[in-house]
Design a protein around this motif. Structure first.
Motif, PDB file in Angstrom:
ATOM      1  N   UNK A  99       0.832  -1.201   0.000  1.00 31.82           N
ATOM      2  CA  UNK A  99       0.000   0.000   0.000  1.00 31.82           C
ATOM      3  C   UNK A  99       0.873   1.259   0.000  1.00 31.82           C
ATOM      4  N   UNK A 100       1.996   1.191   0.751  1.00 34.84           N
ATOM      5  CA  UNK A 100       2.934   2.311   0.741  1.00 34.84           C
ATOM      6  C   UNK A 100       3.526   2.531  -0.637  1.00 34.84           C
ATOM      7  N   UNK A 101       3.893   1.427  -1.304  1.00 31.83           N
ATOM      8  CA  UNK A 101       4.496   1.551  -2.639  1.00 31.83           C
ATOM      9  C   UNK A 101       3.506   2.125  -3.656  1.00 31.83           C
ATOM     10  N   UNK A 102       2.225   1.817  -3.463  1.00 30.50           N
ATOM     11  CA  UNK A 102       1.196   2.320  -4.381  1.00 30.50           C
ATOM     12  C   UNK A 102       1.179   3.848  -4.421  1.00 30.50           C
ATOM     13  N   UNK A 103       1.639   4.474  -3.344  1.00 28.99           N
ATOM     14  CA  UNK A 103       1.640   5.938  -3.279  1.00 28.99           C
ATOM     15  C   UNK A 103       2.828   6.546  -4.010  1.00 28.99           C
ATOM     16  N   UNK A 104       3.609   5.727  -4.712  1.00 24.56           N
ATOM     17  CA  UNK A 104       4.789   6.195  -5.460  1.00 24.56           C
ATOM     18  C   UNK A 104       5.722   7.007  -4.563  1.00 24.56           C
ATOM     19  N   UNK A 105       6.274   6.374  -3.525  1.00 23.93           N
ATOM     20  CA  UNK A 105       7.072   7.134  -2.565  1.00 23.93           C
ATOM     21  C   UNK A 105       8.417   7.580  -3.135  1.00 23.93           C
TER      22      UNK A 105
END
Lengths: 295, 236
Positions: free
Chosen positions: B149-155
């Motif tokens: 889910x964190x990666x989905x936010x394009x960090x």
């Protein structure tokens, strides 16, 4: 027997309209974790908006939805953004902010009394009502047409809201916020905007319920109170935050109210409704369709 | 100029001060660990960077812009993504919906479909179970979803708070392997961990946080060899 079935059908129809009033309440509670004591007043405002739309434009009562829904959404959105949000921000770390409940109670009194001040205490009903007293005859049974439409509108609304929450980007954000505010913020969701929108949606649903009521119900400043208490009972019965729980809970209440008087004095039906409410609280506090954890 | 630059922040929980005059910086592409015991202020530090809390004093700058008073959703939009302690998944939503919500910010939303494919490629188990509710998953799987889910936010910076907490040793290894992969793809990682050995081995640099203050900082390898750290955190 035939009267029994007739009463049962009319009870189911009326109950689904109760369910519609409870639907807005349950959605607002599910997301904001706030019991909205002003919900009956919002229904009342919705009835007045619908009444004046029909009276001034001559639209068919159900066509007034195209005006009532956006007006009520905007009203709810602004009410949350201007009146409730500041309290929310002040109580940022509280999961179920109690002071907001007091604010919604204040909104209830202000709305009811403002309406009384502006429109007076008289009972109103729409003139030239195309649905007035309309019945369908099935054999010897008489089914109320406006209640039948009310039931259809209630079910369409509930299905629509469910679809919106499950399948749209905003709907997912609303569910996420209801489940975990902080995690939703960390996913880039502006929780206060979601609250505004949710309150707007809940208010718009109250408006829809208002539209379904005006063809057969009187409109007066304290009409909301009658539906308010029922709304709370239905929400607890069906399960806090549950959409189908609200509709089914409403139908149960409607059935008890309409079939009950065949077997007892009608005042006793109230006792049964409250008794059932207490029983559910004892046996299954999360309600018939509530989930143990959260929405 | 550092990528993320924290200068002299004080942070309070109500009246209780948790972080004292703390400064820290992270360069682009680095993996930085923050280690320290319970109550040292590690999670508070991450919550302050991600905007869930605001520092009473001091500055936080990211890509040369002040972010210390922005709300969390705007900080996510800028590219700092916080995977909170205890996973904090949306329990009654499917894995897929959890991941999709991760891409809610406008910068990430336009790439949602592609990112979802990438996340599924990196964490294939999630694709198999995409329709399952998050609440039905095991701890390790939940952590994978949280990271996904964190990666989905394009960090641009991925901040992970105790990703290995409460997991079996086998799973801990696979979590750290995943973090390694993420770092190798060029994402800057800020890692808060109690598993000091694993996290320092993965990191370029480390900070030791004690009672809300930076007690020590340096290259990860130097910290691993330091006698104080060996004694206090590695139990050797």
């Amino acid at each position: 027997m035939i009267y029994f079935i007739e009463d049962a059908i009319n009870g189911i129809l009326m109950g689904s309209i109760y369910g519609l009033t409870a639907l807005g309440l349950t959605i607002i509670f599910g997301v904001l974790k706030v019991v909205n004591f002003a919900h009956g007043s919002l229904l009342m405002v919705g009835m007045y908006v619908a009444f004046w739309t029909v009276s001034l434009t001559g639209l068919h009562p159900y066509l007034s939805l195209i005006i009532v829904v956006p007006v009520m959404y905007g009203f709810g959105y602004c009410l949350q953004a201007v009146v409730i949000k500041p309290i929310f921000k002040a109580e940022k770390n509280v999961r179920e902010p109690l002071t907001v409940i007091i604010v919604t109670t204040g909104v209830w009194y202000i709305l009811d009394n403002m309406t009384l001040l502006i429109f007076g205490p008289q009972y109103r009903s729409i003139q030239d009502n195309p649905l007035k007293g309309k019945m369908i005859e099935i054999g010897e049974m008489m089914i109320s047409v406006p209640k039948l439409w009310g039931c259809i509108i209630a079910i369409v609304t509930a299905v629509g809201v469910y679809w919106f929450l499950q399948k749209t980007r905003t709907g997912r954000a609303i569910r996420a916020t209801s489940l975990d505010r902080d995690a939703a913020s960390l996913s880039g969701i502006n929780q206060y905007r979601i609250y505004n929108m949710t309150f707007g949606i809940g208010t718009a649903i109250a408006g829809i319920a208002g539209v379904t009521l005006i063809p057969f119900y009187n409109i007066f400043p304290t009409v909301g109170v009658l539906f308010d208490i029922k709304g709370f009972i239905i929400v607890v019965l069906g399960g806090l935050g549950s959409i189908h729980g609200a509709i089914i809970g409403g139908i149960i209440i409607g059935l008890i109210e309409s079939v009950g008087p065949q077997f007892m004095t009608s005042t006793w039906t109230e006792a049964i409704v409250y008794g059932l409410f207490l029983l559910v609280l004892f046996v299954k506090p999360s309600g018939l369709f509530g989930v143990k954890y959260d929405w | 100029m550092a990528f993320l630059d924290i200068k002299n922040i004080d942070v309070f929980y109500g009246d209780v001060q948790v972080i004292f005059d703390l400064s820290l910086n992270i360069n682009e592409g680095e993996v930085v660990s923050i280690i320290g015991g319970n109550g040292a202020g590690k999670s508070t530090l991450l919550r302050t960077i991600s905007g869930l809390m605001n520092p009473a004093k001091g500055q936080i700058r990211f890509e040369d812009a002040a972010i210390e008073s922005l709300p969390p959703e705007e900080i996510v939009h800028k590219g700092i993504v916080h995977v909170p302690e205890g996973r904090r998944l949306f329990s009654l939503m499917s894995i897929k919906d959890n991941l999709i919500v991760g891409a809610y910010n406008e910068r990430a939303d336009q790439y949602m479909e592609e990112t979802l494919e990438e996340v599924y490629e990196m964490l294939p188990r999630l694709k198999e179970r995409e329709a399952q509710l998050a609440i039905t998953l095991s701890g390790g799987e939940q952590q994978m979803v949280a990271i996904g889910r964190g990666l989905m936010a394009k960090p641009k910076i991925l901040m992970l708070d105790e990703p290995s907490l409460g997991l079996a040793p086998v799973l801990i290894n696979s979590i750290f392997e995943t973090i390694r992969k993420i770092a190798d793809q060029g994402t800057t990682v800020l890692l808060v961990e109690q598993d000091v050995n694993h996290s320092l081995k993965l990191s370029d640099r480390g900070y030791v946080l004690e009672h809300g203050r930076i007690a020590m900082e340096g290259k990860a390898q130097d910290l691993l060899g330091d006698p104080h750290i060996k004694e206090a955190y590695l139990g050797i």
